[in-house]
Design an enzyme around this catalytic site. Structure first.
Site, PDB file in Angstrom:
ATOM      1  N   GLU A  54       9.185   5.288  -2.862  1.00 47.27           N
ATOM      2  CA  GLU A  54       8.842   3.908  -2.549  1.00 47.27           C
ATOM      3  C   GLU A  54       7.605   3.474  -3.328  1.00 47.27           C
ATOM      4  OE1 GLU A  54       9.223   2.207   1.845  1.00 47.27           O
ATOM      5  OE2 GLU A  54       7.223   2.965   1.462  1.00 47.27           O
ATOM      6  N   TYR A 101       8.079  -5.117  -3.792  1.00 47.88           N
ATOM      7  CA  TYR A 101       8.428  -3.872  -3.114  1.00 47.88           C
ATOM      8  C   TYR A 101       9.661  -3.239  -3.760  1.00 47.88           C
ATOM      9  CZ  TYR A 101      10.552  -0.822   0.409  1.00 47.88           C
ATOM     10  OH  TYR A 101      11.130   0.241   1.037  1.00 47.88           O
TER      11      TYR A 101
END
Ligand code: GDP
Ligand code: MN
Length: 379
Positions: free
Chosen positions: A189, A101
């Site tokens: 993101e 992530y």
């Protein structure tokens, strides 16, 4: 402003971030054709402005073009968290070995960009953040100097990334930060940041929010703006660059400044009317903006009156008046239009409107609300 995954990936590509290649389709036949062109296993992914598409069934892997057709058929029209899927992204599927992530967002408390990394990416990242926040490494970036190499090392080692990917991860972080700043994003993101079976690092998802106030310097991105719920009048208003919200009542409201418009809604409500909409023409609006605003409000069904409430600061009342006259030229208005003009060039504005019987002047917001509600026969 939210943008779709496929748009986020186009942006990331511009900043040399490796992403999966694909195209969007709004019907199953196109999805099949794209899958044929890709010529191998594809992922068919719902393009909606909301996360958690995987869990909602909005992402399917298709081994053949026929399967891509069926997947697109199942996903298009699907409702995900209140949003209807109108487009799918068909892209080469990646064989994911590990999901990491990466995330960056503007942190209002510290007034800095916070950069986060975790080796526990994937659809459960929210739970990781809640249950074991120590698994997410974080640094705060000094805007004067940007993301520093030592911070990148802190992130990569703090997150526990596999050492073999230090080089790739460094490049991802540098480029994603450049992308965030370059596109004036307030969020960027990559989740999952996929490590493939054959050892490549690739952005399998892309989520970017653009700061809307920066769109004037990103004409290429401005075209990506969409209204959220697919309301037709709202979409048309968005195309015309207006801040408009449909509310469904009987009195159309036009004003300049969000605060003034919201107060107008309250005052009309108190006088017994039901606001049909919120429409803020903003500061310094010229006649053509006012014309657009009136045309948009007149699209509302069940309209029984319109109240125009302008406080002239940088907005000139004579410009507004000219816009009102233009918009209604040759138009039969069978509902009352009450106009309150106050401030810069109010005298000139009133004189322009006096020439037409279509408009009722009002000296104050209170009076305007009373007049429009009573002329509409609502009390
Ligand atoms: P989100 O649920 O809206 O965040 O959508 P994502 O694009 O992140 O997809 C959710 C999950 O679907 C990912 O975490 C992956 O596990 C899986 N996924 C998405 N694309 C692919 C792909 O190309 N190949 C494989 N194997 N899995 C994928
Ligand atoms: Mn994701």
């Amino acid at each position: 402003m939210k943008i779709h995954e496929y748009q986020g990936k186009l942006l990331m590509e511009k900043y040399q971030i490796p992403t999966t290649k694909g195209s969007v389709a709004d019907n199953p036949a196109d999805a099949k054709r794209i899958a044929q062109e890709i010529g191998r296993k594809v992922a068919v992914k719902a393009q909606v402005h909301v996360g958690g598409r995987g869990k909602a069934g909005g992402i399917k892997i298709a081994n053949t073009p026929e399967e891509a057709y069926e997947a697109a058929k199942a996903i298009l029209g699907m409702n995900i968290k209140g949003l209807t899927v109108k487009k799918v992204l068909v892209e080469e599927a990646v064989d994911i070995a590990t999901e990491y992530y990466l995330g960056m967002l503007v942190d209002r408390d510290s007034k800095r960009v916070i950069v986060m990394a975790s080796a526990e990416g994937g659809v459960e990242i929210e739970e990781v953040a809640e249950r074991s926040p120590e698994k997410i490494a974080k640094v705060w970036v000094d805007p004067a100097v940007g993301l520093q190499d030592y911070q990148i090392r802190q992130l990569i080692f703090g997150a526990g990334f596999d050492r073999r990917y230090v080089k790739e991860a460094t490049s991802f972080l540098r480029h994603l930060y450049a992308c965030m700043i370059g596109a004036d994003a307030d969020l960027a993101e990559i989740n999952p940041l996929a490590i493939t079976q054959d050892g490549r690092m690739i952005a399998a998802d892309a989520k970017i929010n653009i700061d809307e106030n920066s769109l004037f310097r990103h004409p290429d991105l401005a075209g990506w703006k969409e209204s959220e719920d697919g309301h037709e009048i709202e979409e048309e208003a968005t195309r015309r660059g207006l801040t408009f919200v449909h509310l469904g009542g009987n009195i159309g409201i036009i004003g300049n400044g969000a605060g003034l418009v919201m107060t107008s809604l309250d005052v009309v409500n108190r006088e017994g009317g039901k606001p049909a909409n919120f429409l803020d023409i903003g500061g310094g609006a010229k006649a053509d903006v006012v014309k657009n605003a009136l045309e948009i409000v007149l699209m509302e069904e069940g309209l029984q009156g319109i109240m125009i409430n302008i406080f002239g600061g940088i907005t000139r009342c004579d410009e507004v008046a000219r816009g009102i006259i233009h918009a209604t030229e040759g138009m039969e208005l069978n509902i009352p239009v009450v106009v309150r003009l106050s401030g810069t060039e109010e005298e000139a504005g009133r004189r322009i409107l006096e020439g037409s019987a279509k408009f009722t002047p009002a000296a104050s917001m209170q009076e305007a609300a009373q007049k429009v509600v009573s002329l509409a026969g609502l009390r």
